[in-house]
Design an enzyme around this catalytic site. Structure first.
Site, PDB file in Angstrom:
ATOM      1  N   ASP A  58       0.862  -1.170   0.000  1.00  0.00           N
ATOM      2  CA  ASP A  58       0.000   0.000   0.000  1.00  0.00           C
ATOM      3  C   ASP A  58       0.904   1.226   0.000  1.00  0.00           C
ATOM      4  O   ASP A  58       1.629   1.475   0.964  1.00  0.00           O
ATOM      5  CB  ASP A  58      -0.882  -0.021   1.249  1.00  0.00           C
ATOM      6  CG  ASP A  58      -1.781   1.206   1.378  1.00  0.00           C
ATOM      7  OD1 ASP A  58      -1.683   2.123   0.528  1.00  0.00           O
ATOM      8  OD2 ASP A  58      -2.570   1.262   2.333  1.00  0.00           O
ATOM      9  N   VAL A  59       0.871   2.016  -1.087  1.00  0.00           N
ATOM     10  CA  VAL A  59       1.789   3.150  -1.197  1.00  0.00           C
ATOM     11  C   VAL A  59       1.472   4.271  -0.209  1.00  0.00           C
ATOM     12  O   VAL A  59       2.271   5.197  -0.036  1.00  0.00           O
ATOM     13  CB  VAL A  59       1.806   3.739  -2.625  1.00  0.00           C
ATOM     14  CG1 VAL A  59       2.364   2.731  -3.618  1.00  0.00           C
ATOM     15  CG2 VAL A  59       0.426   4.225  -3.042  1.00  0.00           C
TER      16      VAL A  59
ATOM     17  N   ASN B  11       3.315   5.638 -10.315  1.00  0.00           N
ATOM     18  CA  ASN B  11       2.192   5.505 -11.235  1.00  0.00           C
ATOM     19  C   ASN B  11       0.877   5.162 -10.534  1.00  0.00           C
ATOM     20  O   ASN B  11      -0.190   5.295 -11.119  1.00  0.00           O
ATOM     21  CB  ASN B  11       2.510   4.426 -12.278  1.00  0.00           C
ATOM     22  CG  ASN B  11       1.434   4.293 -13.332  1.00  0.00           C
ATOM     23  OD1 ASN B  11       1.004   5.274 -13.921  1.00  0.00           O
ATOM     24  ND2 ASN B  11       0.970   3.069 -13.559  1.00  0.00           N
TER      25      ASN B  11
ATOM     26  N   SER C  78      -1.311  13.899 -15.355  1.00  0.00           N
ATOM     27  CA  SER C  78      -2.527  13.823 -16.165  1.00  0.00           C
ATOM     28  C   SER C  78      -2.829  15.218 -16.701  1.00  0.00           C
ATOM     29  O   SER C  78      -2.510  16.224 -16.055  1.00  0.00           O
ATOM     30  CB  SER C  78      -3.709  13.340 -15.316  1.00  0.00           C
ATOM     31  OG  SER C  78      -4.935  13.528 -16.008  1.00  0.00           O
TER      32      SER C  78
ATOM     33  N   TYR D  70      -9.531  14.394  -8.480  1.00  0.00           N
ATOM     34  CA  TYR D  70      -8.466  13.811  -9.300  1.00  0.00           C
ATOM     35  C   TYR D  70      -7.597  14.907  -9.915  1.00  0.00           C
ATOM     36  O   TYR D  70      -6.363  14.828  -9.888  1.00  0.00           O
ATOM     37  CB  TYR D  70      -9.079  12.940 -10.395  1.00  0.00           C
ATOM     38  CG  TYR D  70      -8.073  12.282 -11.300  1.00  0.00           C
ATOM     39  CD1 TYR D  70      -7.271  11.243 -10.834  1.00  0.00           C
ATOM     40  CD2 TYR D  70      -7.926  12.691 -12.626  1.00  0.00           C
ATOM     41  CE1 TYR D  70      -6.340  10.628 -11.666  1.00  0.00           C
ATOM     42  CE2 TYR D  70      -7.001  12.077 -13.462  1.00  0.00           C
ATOM     43  CZ  TYR D  70      -6.207  11.052 -12.978  1.00  0.00           C
ATOM     44  OH  TYR D  70      -5.290  10.454 -13.804  1.00  0.00           O
TER      45      TYR D  70
ATOM     46  N   LYS E 196      -3.545  15.599  -9.377  1.00  0.00           N
ATOM     47  CA  LYS E 196      -2.579  15.581 -10.470  1.00  0.00           C
ATOM     48  C   LYS E 196      -1.913  16.945 -10.647  1.00  0.00           C
ATOM     49  O   LYS E 196      -0.762  17.034 -11.090  1.00  0.00           O
ATOM     50  CB  LYS E 196      -3.253  15.126 -11.769  1.00  0.00           C
ATOM     51  CG  LYS E 196      -3.607  13.638 -11.767  1.00  0.00           C
ATOM     52  CD  LYS E 196      -2.368  12.767 -11.522  1.00  0.00           C
ATOM     53  CE  LYS E 196      -2.655  11.285 -11.618  1.00  0.00           C
ATOM     54  NZ  LYS E 196      -1.452  10.447 -11.454  1.00  0.00           N
TER      55      LYS E 196
ATOM     56  N   GLY F  12      -7.228   0.139 -15.897  1.00  0.00           N
ATOM     57  CA  GLY F  12      -8.198  -0.117 -14.837  1.00  0.00           C
ATOM     58  C   GLY F  12      -8.974   1.121 -14.431  1.00  0.00           C
ATOM     59  O   GLY F  12     -10.192   1.063 -14.203  1.00  0.00           O
TER      60      GLY F  12
END
Length: 223
Positions: free
Chosen positions: A18-19, A45, A97, A109, A113, A147
Site C-alpha cells: 500500500d503506497v 504511477n 494527467s 483527481y 494531479k 483499470g
C-alpha cells in the site's frame, strides 16, 4: 515453465504493498535493495480517479484520492531519495494527467494531479545538486485503456475511444507509448533532463488538446 519476463532475460519481482503506508513503502525499498543491491529509479504511477465535482465528492473519497495520488509518490520519493544521494544520483518519474490543469467532473483527481506537477518541480529543484532527476509524463491523446478508465465506464470498453481526440499518429495513446517515454527518461540518454514535463499525446497540458479540423484550417487560409 519460464515466464515471459524470464524468457526476455528480465529479473522481475512483485511486492504487494500500500503506497499510502510508510511501513509498506519502507518494505518495498528494503526488499528491492536486498534483491538487486541498488535502486536506480522509481516510477510513481499508482493512482485512483473517481469522477465528481466538489459538491458531489464525498470528503472520504477526496481524502482517499489525495492519499493514493499524492501521499503515495511523496512517501516513495522520501524513502528512496536518501539511497539515490548516497549512490551518486537516481531518477524519479511521476505520472501526471492533463487533468492537472483542470477538467470538468474531476475535481479531486485534477487537484491531485496538479499537485503531482508542482511536487515534481519542487523535488527537481530541491535535489538538483544531488543528481536526483525528477520528471513528469502525462498520458494524452484521449486517455489510456486501463483499470482506472475502465472503472469510470463500468468496465465497458466500447465506451472508450470513439470520442477520443487521439494523437498525431492517428490513434489514441497506448501504455506502450507512455512506457517508452518513461524508459527514455530513466535512461542515460536523459541524464541531463530534470524538472521536465513530457506530454505523450496531444498537448493536454496546454489547456486545449483539440486541434482544428483540416476544413477549419483551410477555411481560415482561404478567408
Amino acid at each position: 515453465m519460464r515466464s515471459e519476463a524470464e524468457s526476455r532475460g528480465l529479473d522481475l519481482h512483485a511486492v504487494e504493498a500500500d503506497v499510502t503506508s510508510e511501513a509498506d513503502v519502507a518494505r518495498i525499498v528494503e526488499t528491492t535493495i536486498a534483491r538487486h543491491g541498488r535502486i536506480h529509479g522509481i516510477v510513481n504511477n499508482a493512482a485512483i480517479g473517481p469522477l465528481g465535482t466538489v459538491m458531489d465528492t464525498d470528503p472520504g473519497i477526496w481524502d482517499k484520492i489525495m492519499a493514493v495520488n499524492l501521499r503515495g509518490p511523496f512517501l516513495m520519493s522520501r524513502a528512496v531519495i536518501p539511497h539515490f544521494v548516497s549512490n551518486g544520483g537516481g531518477c524519479i518519474v511521476n505520472v501526471g494527467s492533463g487533468a492537472g490543469w483542470g477538467k470538468a467532473n474531476m475535481a479531486a483527481y485534477a487537484t491531485s494531479k496538479g499537485g503531482i506537477i508542482a511536487m515534481s518541480a519542487s523535488m527537481a529543484l530541491d535535489h538538483f545538486y544531488d543528481r536526483v532527476r525528477v520528471n513528469t509524463v502525462i498520458p494524452g491523446g484521449g486517455g489510456i485503456v486501463a483499470g482506472m478508465s475502465l472503472g469510470r465506464v463500468g468496465g465497458d470498453i466500447s465506451r472508450l475511444g470513439p470520442g477520443a481526440v487521439g494523437t498525431v499518429a492517428g490513434r489514441v495513446t497506448t501504455g506502450t507509448d507512455l512506457g517508452n517515454a518513461i524508459a527514455w527518461l530513466m535512461s542515460p540518454e536523459a541524464e541531463a533532463i530534470s524538472g521536465t514535463i513530457i506530454d505523450v499525446g496531444c498537448f493536454a497540458h496546454q489547456g486545449s488538446s483539440v486541434p482544428l479540423k483540416r476544413t477549419k484550417i483551410e477555411e481560415k487560409s482561404n478567408g
